[in-house]
Design a protein around this motif. Sequence first.
Motif, mmCIF file in Angstrom:
data_model
loop_
_atom_site.group_PDB
_atom_site.id
_atom_site.type_symbol
_atom_site.label_atom_id
_atom_site.label_comp_id
_atom_site.label_asym_id
_atom_site.label_seq_id
_atom_site.Cartn_x
_atom_site.Cartn_y
_atom_site.Cartn_z
ATOM 1 N N GLY A 1 0.821 -1.210 0.000
ATOM 2 C CA GLY A 1 0.000 0.000 0.000
ATOM 3 C C GLY A 1 0.853 1.258 0.000
ATOM 4 N N LEU A 2 1.925 1.230 0.769
ATOM 5 C CA LEU A 2 2.833 2.374 0.814
ATOM 6 C C LEU A 2 3.504 2.593 -0.539
ATOM 7 C CD1 LEU A 2 4.179 4.542 2.556
ATOM 8 C CD2 LEU A 2 5.913 2.863 3.172
ATOM 9 N N TYR A 3 3.959 1.513 -1.153
ATOM 10 C CA TYR A 3 4.630 1.621 -2.454
ATOM 11 C C TYR A 3 3.687 2.190 -3.512
ATOM 12 C CZ TYR A 3 6.727 0.357 -6.884
ATOM 13 O OH TYR A 3 7.219 0.400 -8.156
ATOM 14 N N PHE A 4 2.536 1.550 -3.682
ATOM 15 C CA PHE A 4 1.618 1.992 -4.730
ATOM 16 C C PHE A 4 0.978 3.336 -4.389
ATOM 17 C CE2 PHE A 4 1.713 -2.638 -5.538
ATOM 18 C CZ PHE A 4 2.175 -2.584 -6.841
ATOM 19 N N GLY A 5 0.680 3.565 -3.112
ATOM 20 C CA GLY A 5 0.095 4.840 -2.699
ATOM 21 C C GLY A 5 1.051 6.002 -2.903
ATOM 22 N N SER A 6 2.322 5.811 -2.562
ATOM 23 C CA SER A 6 3.280 6.900 -2.729
ATOM 24 C C SER A 6 3.535 7.169 -4.210
ATOM 25 C CB SER A 6 4.589 6.595 -1.999
ATOM 26 O OG SER A 6 5.198 5.442 -2.528
ATOM 27 N N ASP A 7 3.572 6.114 -5.003
ATOM 28 C CA ASP A 7 3.752 6.280 -6.452
ATOM 29 C C ASP A 7 2.567 7.059 -7.030
ATOM 30 O OD1 ASP A 7 5.236 5.699 -8.896
ATOM 31 O OD2 ASP A 7 3.518 4.425 -9.416
ATOM 32 N N TRP A 8 1.376 6.692 -6.633
ATOM 33 C CA TRP A 8 0.170 7.383 -7.092
ATOM 34 C C TRP A 8 0.186 8.841 -6.639
ATOM 35 C CZ3 TRP A 8 -3.757 9.226 -3.778
ATOM 36 C CH2 TRP A 8 -4.864 9.758 -4.437
ATOM 37 N N PHE A 9 0.566 9.066 -5.385
ATOM 38 C CA PHE A 9 0.574 10.404 -4.803
ATOM 39 C C PHE A 9 1.557 11.320 -5.535
ATOM 40 C CE2 PHE A 9 2.098 13.445 -1.562
ATOM 41 C CZ PHE A 9 0.905 14.075 -1.276
ATOM 42 N N VAL A 10 2.796 10.868 -5.729
ATOM 43 C CA VAL A 10 3.818 11.690 -6.378
ATOM 44 C C VAL A 10 3.449 11.962 -7.835
ATOM 45 C CG1 VAL A 10 6.224 11.738 -7.138
ATOM 46 C CG2 VAL A 10 5.668 11.017 -4.818
ATOM 47 N N ASN A 11 3.018 10.937 -8.556
ATOM 48 C CA ASN A 11 2.634 11.140 -9.963
ATOM 49 C C ASN A 11 1.431 12.063 -10.099
ATOM 50 O OD1 ASN A 11 4.704 9.641 -11.123
ATOM 51 N ND2 ASN A 11 3.557 7.732 -10.926
ATOM 52 N N SER A 12 0.468 11.927 -9.207
ATOM 53 C CA SER A 12 -0.712 12.800 -9.251
ATOM 54 C C SER A 12 -0.331 14.236 -8.933
ATOM 55 C CB SER A 12 -1.773 12.315 -8.261
ATOM 56 O OG SER A 12 -2.241 11.048 -8.628
ATOM 57 N N ALA A 13 0.553 14.429 -7.954
ATOM 58 C CA ALA A 13 0.999 15.788 -7.611
ATOM 59 C C ALA A 13 1.742 16.414 -8.781
ATOM 60 C CB ALA A 13 1.891 15.743 -6.372
ATOM 61 N N LYS A 14 2.582 15.631 -9.442
ATOM 62 C CA LYS A 14 3.324 16.132 -10.606
ATOM 63 C C LYS A 14 2.362 16.480 -11.737
ATOM 64 C CE LYS A 14 5.640 13.704 -13.655
ATOM 65 N NZ LYS A 14 6.558 12.754 -14.257
ATOM 66 N N ASP A 15 1.401 15.605 -12.018
ATOM 67 C CA ASP A 15 0.412 15.861 -13.068
ATOM 68 C C ASP A 15 -0.417 17.098 -12.751
ATOM 69 O OD1 ASP A 15 1.346 13.621 -14.377
ATOM 70 O OD2 ASP A 15 -0.331 12.331 -13.766
ATOM 71 N N ILE B 1 7.305 21.229 -2.220
ATOM 72 C CA ILE B 1 7.485 21.907 -0.942
ATOM 73 C C ILE B 1 6.167 21.999 -0.169
ATOM 74 C CG2 ILE B 1 7.952 24.190 0.043
ATOM 75 C CD1 ILE B 1 10.217 24.437 -1.971
ATOM 76 N N THR B 2 5.046 21.984 -0.856
ATOM 77 C CA THR B 2 3.762 22.132 -0.169
ATOM 78 C C THR B 2 3.021 20.801 -0.069
ATOM 79 O OG1 THR B 2 2.734 22.842 -2.251
ATOM 80 C CG2 THR B 2 3.512 24.572 -0.771
ATOM 81 N N VAL B 3 2.439 20.356 -1.159
ATOM 82 C CA VAL B 3 1.552 19.181 -1.146
ATOM 83 C C VAL B 3 2.300 17.903 -0.777
ATOM 84 C CG1 VAL B 3 -0.014 17.780 -2.535
ATOM 85 C CG2 VAL B 3 0.031 20.249 -2.837
ATOM 86 N N VAL B 4 3.381 17.618 -1.479
ATOM 87 C CA VAL B 4 4.107 16.370 -1.240
ATOM 88 C C VAL B 4 4.743 16.372 0.148
ATOM 89 C CG1 VAL B 4 5.991 14.885 -2.036
ATOM 90 C CG2 VAL B 4 4.470 15.958 -3.696
ATOM 91 N N ALA B 5 5.333 17.493 0.540
ATOM 92 C CA ALA B 5 5.960 17.567 1.864
ATOM 93 C C ALA B 5 4.916 17.363 2.966
ATOM 94 C CB ALA B 5 6.665 18.908 2.045
ATOM 95 N N LEU B 6 3.765 17.989 2.830
ATOM 96 C CA LEU B 6 2.711 17.828 3.837
ATOM 97 C C LEU B 6 2.206 16.390 3.856
ATOM 98 C CD1 LEU B 6 0.876 19.159 5.943
ATOM 99 C CD2 LEU B 6 -0.725 19.645 4.092
ATOM 100 N N GLY B 7 1.957 15.839 2.689
ATOM 101 C CA GLY B 7 1.441 14.471 2.610
ATOM 102 C C GLY B 7 2.392 13.446 3.184
ATOM 103 N N THR B 8 3.679 13.605 2.926
ATOM 104 C CA THR B 8 4.645 12.632 3.449
ATOM 105 C C THR B 8 4.968 12.867 4.915
ATOM 106 O OG1 THR B 8 6.511 13.953 2.642
ATOM 107 C CG2 THR B 8 5.686 12.212 1.190
ATOM 108 N N SER B 9 4.668 14.046 5.433
ATOM 109 C CA SER B 9 4.963 14.347 6.837
ATOM 110 C C SER B 9 3.786 14.077 7.775
ATOM 111 C CB SER B 9 5.391 15.810 6.975
ATOM 112 O OG SER B 9 6.587 16.022 6.279
ATOM 113 N N LEU B 10 2.606 13.841 7.238
ATOM 114 C CA LEU B 10 1.444 13.610 8.098
ATOM 115 C C LEU B 10 1.628 12.425 9.058
ATOM 116 C CD1 LEU B 10 -1.584 14.473 5.792
ATOM 117 C CD2 LEU B 10 -0.732 15.736 7.763
ATOM 118 N N PRO B 11 2.208 11.295 8.626
ATOM 119 C CA PRO B 11 2.422 10.211 9.597
ATOM 120 C C PRO B 11 3.327 10.636 10.764
ATOM 121 C CG PRO B 11 2.658 9.376 7.367
ATOM 122 C CD PRO B 11 2.544 10.862 7.263
#
Length: 146
Positions: A14-28, A42-52
């Motif tokens: 879940g972490l692998y596929f979720g992070s791949d989906w998250f980064v690609n979606s943020a880039k798109d 700096i905003t979306v990806v940093a916040l999303g990866t720091s929430l845990p």
Amino acid sequence: MIKDFSLIAIGGAGLYFGSDWFVNSAKDLAIYMGISERIVGITVVALGTSLPELVTSVVAAFKKETDMALGNLMGSNIFNILSILGITSLIAEIEVSEVIINSDMIWMMGITLLILPFMAINKTVDRYEGLILVGIYIYYTINVIS
């Protein structure tokens, strides 16, 4: 034991596929909206990866396990800077833009130097200092976006 390993495997997948989906979606999203990848990172990806880490630290603080909260944050930052950057650069050369060197690195160094007296003088980071740190983050984020 089998249940634990199964849950770890499912969580890892879940972490692998979720992070791949998250980064690609943020880039798109950045490309679609005409926003630079730096701002999205700096905003979306940093916040999303720091929430845990945020959740872990908040739970530890509520339980009065402040060493766990600080250790989580310090360890995560050290790991991200040294291991993630190191491993990634072993795979592919990382080109660092002038904006990151001239702006983001200065901010990171300044905030690191700001936190040192917070922790060293009273051996605490209180609500007032926390408010200062959150305020600086908001200011920094607005500064990056504009």
